[in-house]
Design a protein around this motif. Sequence first.
Motif: not given
Length: 288
Positions: A226-253
């Motif tokens: 959850l913390s990494y997701f927030i860090e990623t959406i506020t980063a300088a560059e947009s990265s939808g694929k990276k956010l997708g991977f993080i959300s998959q890991e969130m779903g597993r947990e």
Amino acid sequence: MIHSMTGFGKSTVQLPNKKISVEIKSLNSKNLDINTRMPSQYREKELEMRKMIAAKVGRGKVDFTLQVEITGDETSAKINHEIVKAYMYELRDLANISNAENAKLLEIALSLPDAVSTEVTEVDEAEFKAIQNTIQEALENLNAYRKDEGLAMEKDFKHRIENLQQLLEEVIQIDPERIQNLRAKLEAAIEDLKTKVDEDRFEQELVFYIEKYDITEEKVRLANHLSYFIETITAAESSGKKLGFISQEMGREINTIGSKSNSANMQKLVVQMKDELEKIKEQMLNVL
């Protein structure tokens, strides 16, 4: 900062004898898919225009339209007199129409194939430079639109993540009570057997059994995701694929917590967490 893949940009330039308009529309897509519409004489420059679009758009289904409106006296369109006459002759003979209705026949003939031809000429370098500048301006407008859409999505993502963090906090709070209830149920089941057991052996088996339902690692990993997701959406560059991977890991947990919970109250929280995550995944499809 995240950007949406949905956007629209338009720009127009007025040249001495023509007006050129550029429209660029983008929708979400896993990869870059560019569809172009333009007059045939500009096709020789299509590859260069595609490279300009690809460099700025990155990802998405893109519709690119180049329109040209002649505003001067010069025109490259020519009427094919012989073909038009042949059309009129055939129409008159086919429908038995009198010469008095020639105006109507001419209107029909001019709309038929090859009645009007357009002379294909090479694109002047000065004109193409003006077109490139117009495309560049349209792309800037498109990306400004995408940025605004991204800000709205970022606000929604943060709201969903806050909800997940709150639900996780509730899971953490009820977890000790869940373990105590599980232990009490096992001890009560042994009592109902009305038989003597080795206390040390029973304690060892009890600890081993309860460890199978321990969710300490899942809680820690989910909090980190959850913390990494927030860090990623506020980063300088947009990265939808990276956010997708993080959300998959969130779903597993979340799924693992649900399978180990063995508690009605915790299952309710897990269902709410899945609902929030599903809303995040729906929005994720449109992140650049």
